[in-house]
Motif scaffolding. Structure first.
Motif, PDB file in Angstrom:
ATOM      1  N   GLY A  95       0.817  -1.217   0.000  1.00 43.67           N
ATOM      2  CA  GLY A  95       0.000   0.000   0.000  1.00 43.67           C
ATOM      3  C   GLY A  95       0.844   1.257   0.000  1.00 43.67           C
ATOM      4  O   GLY A  95       0.560   2.212  -0.734  1.00 43.67           O
ATOM      5  N   ALA A  96       1.901   1.264   0.811  1.00 42.36           N
ATOM      6  CA  ALA A  96       2.788   2.425   0.860  1.00 42.36           C
ATOM      7  C   ALA A  96       3.502   2.620  -0.474  1.00 42.36           C
ATOM      8  O   ALA A  96       3.675   3.750  -0.933  1.00 42.36           O
ATOM      9  N   LEU A  97       3.899   1.520  -1.112  1.00 42.82           N
ATOM     10  CA  LEU A  97       4.548   1.614  -2.426  1.00 42.82           C
ATOM     11  C   LEU A  97       3.584   2.167  -3.476  1.00 42.82           C
ATOM     12  O   LEU A  97       3.977   2.969  -4.332  1.00 42.82           O
ATOM     13  N   TYR A  98       2.334   1.742  -3.418  1.00 39.65           N
ATOM     14  CA  TYR A  98       1.330   2.263  -4.356  1.00 39.65           C
ATOM     15  C   TYR A  98       1.139   3.764  -4.156  1.00 39.65           C
ATOM     16  O   TYR A  98       1.149   4.540  -5.111  1.00 39.65           O
ATOM     17  N   SER A  99       0.994   4.172  -2.899  1.00 45.32           N
ATOM     18  CA  SER A  99       0.823   5.588  -2.594  1.00 45.32           C
ATOM     19  C   SER A  99       2.051   6.385  -3.027  1.00 45.32           C
ATOM     20  O   SER A  99       1.924   7.484  -3.583  1.00 45.32           O
ATOM     21  N   LEU A 100       3.223   5.828  -2.796  1.00 49.18           N
ATOM     22  CA  LEU A 100       4.467   6.480  -3.190  1.00 49.18           C
ATOM     23  C   LEU A 100       4.535   6.651  -4.706  1.00 49.18           C
ATOM     24  O   LEU A 100       4.867   7.732  -5.212  1.00 49.18           O
ATOM     25  N   ALA A 101       4.195   5.606  -5.441  1.00 48.81           N
ATOM     26  CA  ALA A 101       4.235   5.664  -6.906  1.00 48.81           C
ATOM     27  C   ALA A 101       3.265   6.715  -7.444  1.00 48.81           C
ATOM     28  O   ALA A 101       3.611   7.490  -8.357  1.00 48.81           O
ATOM     29  N   VAL A 102       2.071   6.770  -6.889  1.00 44.41           N
ATOM     30  CA  VAL A 102       1.076   7.758  -7.339  1.00 44.41           C
ATOM     31  C   VAL A 102       1.548   9.171  -7.006  1.00 44.41           C
ATOM     32  O   VAL A 102       1.413  10.089  -7.828  1.00 44.41           O
ATOM     33  N   ALA A 103       2.126   9.360  -5.828  1.00 39.15           N
ATOM     34  CA  ALA A 103       2.619  10.686  -5.438  1.00 39.15           C
ATOM     35  C   ALA A 103       3.761  11.138  -6.349  1.00 39.15           C
ATOM     36  O   ALA A 103       3.807  12.300  -6.774  1.00 39.15           O
ATOM     37  N   VAL A 104       4.670  10.225  -6.670  1.00 40.01           N
ATOM     38  CA  VAL A 104       5.779  10.566  -7.570  1.00 40.01           C
ATOM     39  C   VAL A 104       5.245  10.929  -8.951  1.00 40.01           C
ATOM     40  O   VAL A 104       5.680  11.916  -9.555  1.00 40.01           O
ATOM     41  N   LEU A 105       4.282  10.147  -9.455  1.00 43.97           N
ATOM     42  CA  LEU A 105       3.679  10.467 -10.747  1.00 43.97           C
ATOM     43  C   LEU A 105       2.966  11.821 -10.714  1.00 43.97           C
ATOM     44  O   LEU A 105       3.055  12.607 -11.655  1.00 43.97           O
ATOM     45  N   GLY A 106       2.239  12.066  -9.629  1.00 42.17           N
ATOM     46  CA  GLY A 106       1.531  13.339  -9.493  1.00 42.17           C
ATOM     47  C   GLY A 106       2.478  14.523  -9.493  1.00 42.17           C
ATOM     48  O   GLY A 106       2.200  15.563 -10.100  1.00 42.17           O
ATOM     49  N   LEU A 107       3.613  14.378  -8.819  1.00 44.61           N
ATOM     50  CA  LEU A 107       4.606  15.449  -8.802  1.00 44.61           C
ATOM     51  C   LEU A 107       5.318  15.574 -10.144  1.00 44.61           C
ATOM     52  O   LEU A 107       5.599  16.673 -10.612  1.00 44.61           O
ATOM     53  N   ASN A 108       5.612  14.452 -10.749  1.00 40.91           N
ATOM     54  CA  ASN A 108       6.347  14.462 -12.010  1.00 40.91           C
ATOM     55  C   ASN A 108       5.509  15.044 -13.160  1.00 40.91           C
ATOM     56  O   ASN A 108       5.995  15.860 -13.934  1.00 40.91           O
ATOM     57  N   ASN A 109       4.254  14.635 -13.258  1.00 42.57           N
ATOM     58  CA  ASN A 109       3.405  15.065 -14.372  1.00 42.57           C
ATOM     59  C   ASN A 109       2.814  16.455 -14.181  1.00 42.57           C
ATOM     60  O   ASN A 109       2.459  17.117 -15.149  1.00 42.57           O
ATOM     61  N   GLY A 110       2.648  16.869 -12.943  1.00 39.72           N
ATOM     62  CA  GLY A 110       2.055  18.175 -12.678  1.00 39.72           C
ATOM     63  C   GLY A 110       0.541  18.137 -12.727  1.00 39.72           C
ATOM     64  O   GLY A 110      -0.065  17.117 -13.058  1.00 39.72           O
ATOM     65  N   PRO A 111      -0.084  19.250 -12.427  1.00 36.77           N
ATOM     66  CA  PRO A 111      -1.543  19.293 -12.344  1.00 36.77           C
ATOM     67  C   PRO A 111      -2.237  19.377 -13.695  1.00 36.77           C
ATOM     68  O   PRO A 111      -1.652  19.806 -14.683  1.00 36.77           O
ATOM     69  N   TYR A 112      -3.483  18.978 -13.699  1.00 35.61           N
ATOM     70  CA  TYR A 112      -4.381  19.179 -14.832  1.00 35.61           C
ATOM     71  C   TYR A 112      -5.033  20.532 -14.598  1.00 35.61           C
ATOM     72  O   TYR A 112      -5.673  20.747 -13.562  1.00 35.61           O
ATOM     73  N   CYS A 113      -4.839  21.447 -15.531  1.00 33.85           N
ATOM     74  CA  CYS A 113      -5.333  22.806 -15.305  1.00 33.85           C
ATOM     75  C   CYS A 113      -5.684  23.481 -16.617  1.00 33.85           C
ATOM     76  O   CYS A 113      -5.394  22.969 -17.700  1.00 33.85           O
TER      77      CYS A 113
END
Length: 190
Positions: A95-113
């Motif tokens: 679970g922590a690895l999944y959350s970590l992967a999503v957080a890294v992707l979220g930071l890497n890709n940036g927001p939808y705006c």
């Protein structure tokens, strides 16, 4: 420190981390404090993966509850309970690895705006990271301050998932030691 005390410490630390993960994920659904963007589907893709809710939240909370029980005298505070705690801690690691992967992707890709007239993910697939160049943050015109919002919350998810990963990993080692050597749980010692 005996294995039972270590289990109590680990579970006590996992509870607030799971709560923070769930809270961050829920807040990410409401950029600018508005439900409008969730209704319109104008959310960053990684928010919809629910890494903080599922991974860092539920998949860590369930192991935390069982790990807490292994620290008490009774049905789970024995060698068998410590063995099962290794399996629960492994679920927490996943679970922590999944959350970590999503957080890294979220930071890497940036927001939808919204950028001038179009909705997009303007920082995705760039050679240089938007995190290093704050001048680019002005590209996003709506929701207001979305870059800061996403960076703050995904960074928090990143840190909490790293801490959860370490704690669940330590519990796996602690569970192995408790399984082999016993829990040192005696009546009246708790």
């Amino acid at each position: 420190m005996c294995t039972a005390s270590c289990s109590r410490f680990i579970s006590g630390a996992l509870y607030p981390l799971a709560f923070i993960s769930v809270l961050c994920n829920i807040i990410l659904f409401f950029p600018g404090g508005s439900v409008q963007y969730a209704k319109d589907g104008s959310l960053t893709e990684e928010v919809k993966y629910m890494g903080g809710l599922i991974g860092g939240g539920l998949m860590v909370l369930a192991p935390a509850l069982f790990i807490h029980l292994t620290g008490k005298h009774g049905c789970c505070g024995n060698r068998c309970g410590m063995l099962v705690s290794i399996l629960f801690a492994a679920v927490g690691v996943a679970g922590a690895l999944y959350s970590l992967a999503v957080a890294v992707l979220g930071l890497n890709n940036g927001p939808y705006c919204k950028t001038i007239i179009l909705w997009s993910t303007p920082f995705k697939d760039r050679s240089e990271s938007y995190l290093k160049n704050r001048d680019w943050w002005g590209l996003c015109t709506e929701p207001k301050n979305i870059v800061e919002f996403n960076v703050g919350l995904f960074s928090t998810l990143l840190v909490t998932s790293l801490l959860e990963l370490v704690l669940c990993g330590v519990q796996m080692i602690n569970g192995l030691v408790g399984c082999i050597c016993g829990t040192c749980n005696k009546k009246g010692v708790l």
